[in-house]
Write a protein that holds these residues in place. Structure first.
Motif, PDB file in Angstrom:
ATOM      1  N   VAL A 145       5.286  -1.320  -1.937  1.00 21.19           N
ATOM      2  CA  VAL A 145       5.291  -2.713  -2.360  1.00 21.19           C
ATOM      3  C   VAL A 145       3.915  -3.011  -2.959  1.00 21.19           C
ATOM      4  O   VAL A 145       2.890  -2.770  -2.317  1.00 21.19           O
ATOM      5  CB  VAL A 145       5.583  -3.668  -1.175  1.00 21.19           C
ATOM      6  CG1 VAL A 145       5.534  -5.126  -1.624  1.00 21.19           C
ATOM      7  CG2 VAL A 145       6.931  -3.343  -0.541  1.00 21.19           C
ATOM      8  N   SER A 146       3.905  -3.522  -4.190  1.00 20.96           N
ATOM      9  CA  SER A 146       2.644  -3.813  -4.883  1.00 20.96           C
ATOM     10  C   SER A 146       2.037  -5.129  -4.398  1.00 20.96           C
ATOM     11  O   SER A 146       2.720  -5.946  -3.764  1.00 20.96           O
ATOM     12  CB  SER A 146       2.877  -3.888  -6.394  1.00 20.96           C
ATOM     13  OG  SER A 146       3.601  -5.071  -6.725  1.00 20.96           O
ATOM     14  N   LEU A 147       0.794  -5.351  -4.730  1.00 24.82           N
ATOM     15  CA  LEU A 147       0.104  -6.599  -4.406  1.00 24.82           C
ATOM     16  C   LEU A 147       0.867  -7.783  -5.009  1.00 24.82           C
ATOM     17  O   LEU A 147       1.110  -8.793  -4.331  1.00 24.82           O
ATOM     18  CB  LEU A 147      -1.330  -6.558  -4.940  1.00 24.82           C
ATOM     19  CG  LEU A 147      -2.146  -7.834  -4.794  1.00 24.82           C
ATOM     20  CD1 LEU A 147      -2.401  -8.157  -3.337  1.00 24.82           C
ATOM     21  CD2 LEU A 147      -3.460  -7.696  -5.533  1.00 24.82           C
ATOM     22  N   GLU A 148       1.265  -7.661  -6.275  1.00 23.84           N
ATOM     23  CA  GLU A 148       1.989  -8.740  -6.946  1.00 23.84           C
ATOM     24  C   GLU A 148       3.338  -9.006  -6.273  1.00 23.84           C
ATOM     25  O   GLU A 148       3.744 -10.159  -6.115  1.00 23.84           O
ATOM     26  CB  GLU A 148       2.188  -8.410  -8.427  1.00 23.84           C
ATOM     27  CG  GLU A 148       0.893  -8.387  -9.224  1.00 23.84           C
ATOM     28  CD  GLU A 148       0.064  -7.112  -9.022  1.00 23.84           C
ATOM     29  OE1 GLU A 148       0.602  -6.087  -8.533  1.00 23.84           O
ATOM     30  OE2 GLU A 148      -1.140  -7.155  -9.326  1.00 23.84           O
TER      31      GLU A 148
ATOM     32  N   HIS B 161      -5.238  -8.060   2.059  1.00 18.84           N
ATOM     33  CA  HIS B 161      -4.404  -9.006   2.787  1.00 18.84           C
ATOM     34  C   HIS B 161      -4.536 -10.430   2.241  1.00 18.84           C
ATOM     35  O   HIS B 161      -3.536 -11.133   2.062  1.00 18.84           O
ATOM     36  CB  HIS B 161      -4.759  -8.993   4.273  1.00 18.84           C
ATOM     37  CG  HIS B 161      -4.569  -7.675   4.936  1.00 18.84           C
ATOM     38  ND1 HIS B 161      -5.399  -6.609   4.702  1.00 18.84           N
ATOM     39  CD2 HIS B 161      -3.637  -7.251   5.817  1.00 18.84           C
ATOM     40  CE1 HIS B 161      -4.985  -5.575   5.422  1.00 18.84           C
ATOM     41  NE2 HIS B 161      -3.920  -5.934   6.107  1.00 18.84           N
ATOM     42  N   ALA B 162      -5.763 -10.876   2.008  1.00 21.31           N
ATOM     43  CA  ALA B 162      -5.987 -12.265   1.575  1.00 21.31           C
ATOM     44  C   ALA B 162      -5.282 -12.587   0.258  1.00 21.31           C
ATOM     45  O   ALA B 162      -4.619 -13.625   0.162  1.00 21.31           O
ATOM     46  CB  ALA B 162      -7.479 -12.567   1.490  1.00 21.31           C
TER      47      ALA B 162
ATOM     48  N   GLY C  91       0.816  -1.208   0.000  1.00 21.72           N
ATOM     49  CA  GLY C  91       0.000   0.000   0.000  1.00 21.72           C
ATOM     50  C   GLY C  91       0.847   1.256   0.000  1.00 21.72           C
ATOM     51  O   GLY C  91       0.318   2.363  -0.118  1.00 21.72           O
ATOM     52  N   GLU C  92       2.155   1.094   0.132  1.00 17.27           N
ATOM     53  CA  GLU C  92       3.061   2.243   0.139  1.00 17.27           C
ATOM     54  C   GLU C  92       4.058   2.113  -1.007  1.00 17.27           C
ATOM     55  O   GLU C  92       3.961   2.825  -1.993  1.00 17.27           O
ATOM     56  CB  GLU C  92       3.766   2.343   1.486  1.00 17.27           C
ATOM     57  CG  GLU C  92       4.624   3.587   1.666  1.00 17.27           C
ATOM     58  CD  GLU C  92       5.156   3.671   3.082  1.00 17.27           C
ATOM     59  OE1 GLU C  92       4.465   4.259   3.935  1.00 17.27           O
ATOM     60  OE2 GLU C  92       6.251   3.121   3.326  1.00 17.27           O
TER      61      GLU C  92
ATOM     62  N   LEU D 135       1.897 -12.364   8.375  1.00 18.04           N
ATOM     63  CA  LEU D 135       1.862 -11.001   8.896  1.00 18.04           C
ATOM     64  C   LEU D 135       2.369 -10.103   7.775  1.00 18.04           C
ATOM     65  O   LEU D 135       3.448 -10.351   7.224  1.00 18.04           O
ATOM     66  CB  LEU D 135       2.777 -10.841  10.103  1.00 18.04           C
ATOM     67  CG  LEU D 135       2.377 -11.523  11.402  1.00 18.04           C
ATOM     68  CD1 LEU D 135       2.619 -13.016  11.333  1.00 18.04           C
ATOM     69  CD2 LEU D 135       3.157 -10.920  12.536  1.00 18.04           C
ATOM     70  N   ILE D 136       1.608  -9.075   7.451  1.00 22.61           N
ATOM     71  CA  ILE D 136       1.946  -8.213   6.317  1.00 22.61           C
ATOM     72  C   ILE D 136       2.119  -6.788   6.797  1.00 22.61           C
ATOM     73  O   ILE D 136       1.237  -6.238   7.457  1.00 22.61           O
ATOM     74  CB  ILE D 136       0.834  -8.263   5.245  1.00 22.61           C
ATOM     75  CG1 ILE D 136       0.534  -9.714   4.846  1.00 22.61           C
ATOM     76  CG2 ILE D 136       1.224  -7.429   4.032  1.00 22.61           C
ATOM     77  CD1 ILE D 136      -0.723  -9.867   4.017  1.00 22.61           C
ATOM     78  N   ALA D 137       3.259  -6.181   6.456  1.00 24.05           N
ATOM     79  CA  ALA D 137       3.486  -4.770   6.770  1.00 24.05           C
ATOM     80  C   ALA D 137       2.678  -3.949   5.770  1.00 24.05           C
ATOM     81  O   ALA D 137       2.895  -4.050   4.564  1.00 24.05           O
ATOM     82  CB  ALA D 137       4.972  -4.431   6.676  1.00 24.05           C
ATOM     83  N   THR D 138       1.723  -3.176   6.286  1.00 28.36           N
ATOM     84  CA  THR D 138       0.811  -2.444   5.403  1.00 28.36           C
ATOM     85  C   THR D 138       0.594  -1.017   5.893  1.00 28.36           C
ATOM     86  O   THR D 138       0.863  -0.686   7.054  1.00 28.36           O
ATOM     87  CB  THR D 138      -0.580  -3.113   5.347  1.00 28.36           C
ATOM     88  OG1 THR D 138      -1.235  -2.954   6.611  1.00 28.36           O
ATOM     89  CG2 THR D 138      -0.495  -4.579   4.991  1.00 28.36           C
ATOM     90  N   THR D 139       0.046  -0.236   4.993  1.00 30.61           N
ATOM     91  CA  THR D 139      -0.470   1.070   5.383  1.00 30.61           C
ATOM     92  C   THR D 139      -1.835   0.845   6.022  1.00 30.61           C
ATOM     93  O   THR D 139      -2.426  -0.238   5.904  1.00 30.61           O
ATOM     94  CB  THR D 139      -0.634   1.996   4.164  1.00 30.61           C
ATOM     95  OG1 THR D 139      -1.582   1.409   3.274  1.00 30.61           O
ATOM     96  CG2 THR D 139       0.691   2.236   3.456  1.00 30.61           C
ATOM     97  N   GLU D 140      -2.337   1.852   6.651  1.00 29.89           N
ATOM     98  CA  GLU D 140      -3.661   1.763   7.286  1.00 29.89           C
ATOM     99  C   GLU D 140      -4.765   1.541   6.250  1.00 29.89           C
ATOM    100  O   GLU D 140      -5.773   0.898   6.520  1.00 29.89           O
ATOM    101  CB  GLU D 140      -3.931   3.056   8.059  1.00 29.89           C
ATOM    102  CG  GLU D 140      -5.085   2.976   9.005  1.00 29.89           C
ATOM    103  CD  GLU D 140      -5.190   4.224   9.859  1.00 29.89           C
ATOM    104  OE1 GLU D 140      -6.290   4.785   9.938  1.00 29.89           O
ATOM    105  OE2 GLU D 140      -4.168   4.639  10.442  1.00 29.89           O
TER     106      GLU D 140
END
Length: 173
Positions: free
Chosen positions: A76-79, A125-126, A73-74, A115-120
């Protein structure tokens, strides 16, 4: 058929039952396991008790560096997150093989945690975790199934985008 198997871009055939074990299955799929991970602190990568093998949280490390550092979300892309989950899962298998001496003692993946490092704002996630689940479905087959816990966190060690940990049922020695 399990949903994770259907979501794979290029599904691999499920195990046919005529392979002698998981080591042969991994080879038949053309997968090459990386070097097993080394702990970043005062713990071990794997521990077994009874018929269970616990794997510590494993990072997507390639050639000594974090694959796709940062947060989903910052930067790093979904892929890229899916690729990171697959890389970490291959390292999970490498850790299991190092601990057991062979993958053939693995009966099934019981539980997978990502566990995924993400933006708010990140909410996919899935699909990121499917990068890990799909690999295990290729190896164990869709009939084996596994439970899964996926959640987002603010940060992870050494700027990793995710951590994968696993719980396997194993054959006794």
């Amino acid at each position: 058929m399990a949903k994770t198997f259907e979501l794979m871009e290029e599904p691999m055939p499920a195990p046919s039952g005529n392979l002698p074990g998981l080591d042969a299955r991994v080879a038949a799929l053309g997968l090459v396991l990386p070097a097993p991970p080394t702990p970043l602190g005062a713990y071990v990568e794997s521990s077994d008790t009874g018929n269970l093998l616990f794997l510590s949280g494993i990072l997507p490390i390639v050639d000594g560096k974090v694959a796709f550092p940062g947060r989903l979300g910052e930067n790093v892309s979904l892929e890229q997150g899916q690729q990171a989950a697959r890389i970490a899962s291959l390292k999970v298998l490498a850790a299991a093989r190092e601990h057991l001496g062979t993958l053939d003692r693995l009966k099934k993946l019981v539980k997978l945690s990502v566990l995924i490092a993400t933006t708010e704002q990140f909410t996919d996630h899935a699909p990121v975790a499917d990068g890990a689940s799909n690999l295990f479905v290729q190896i164990f087959g869709p009939q084996a199934g596994h439970t899964r816990l996926v959640y987002g966190v603010q940060s992870l060690p050494i700027n990793a985008p995710l951590i994968v940990d696993a719980l396997f049922e194993i054959e006794p020695k």
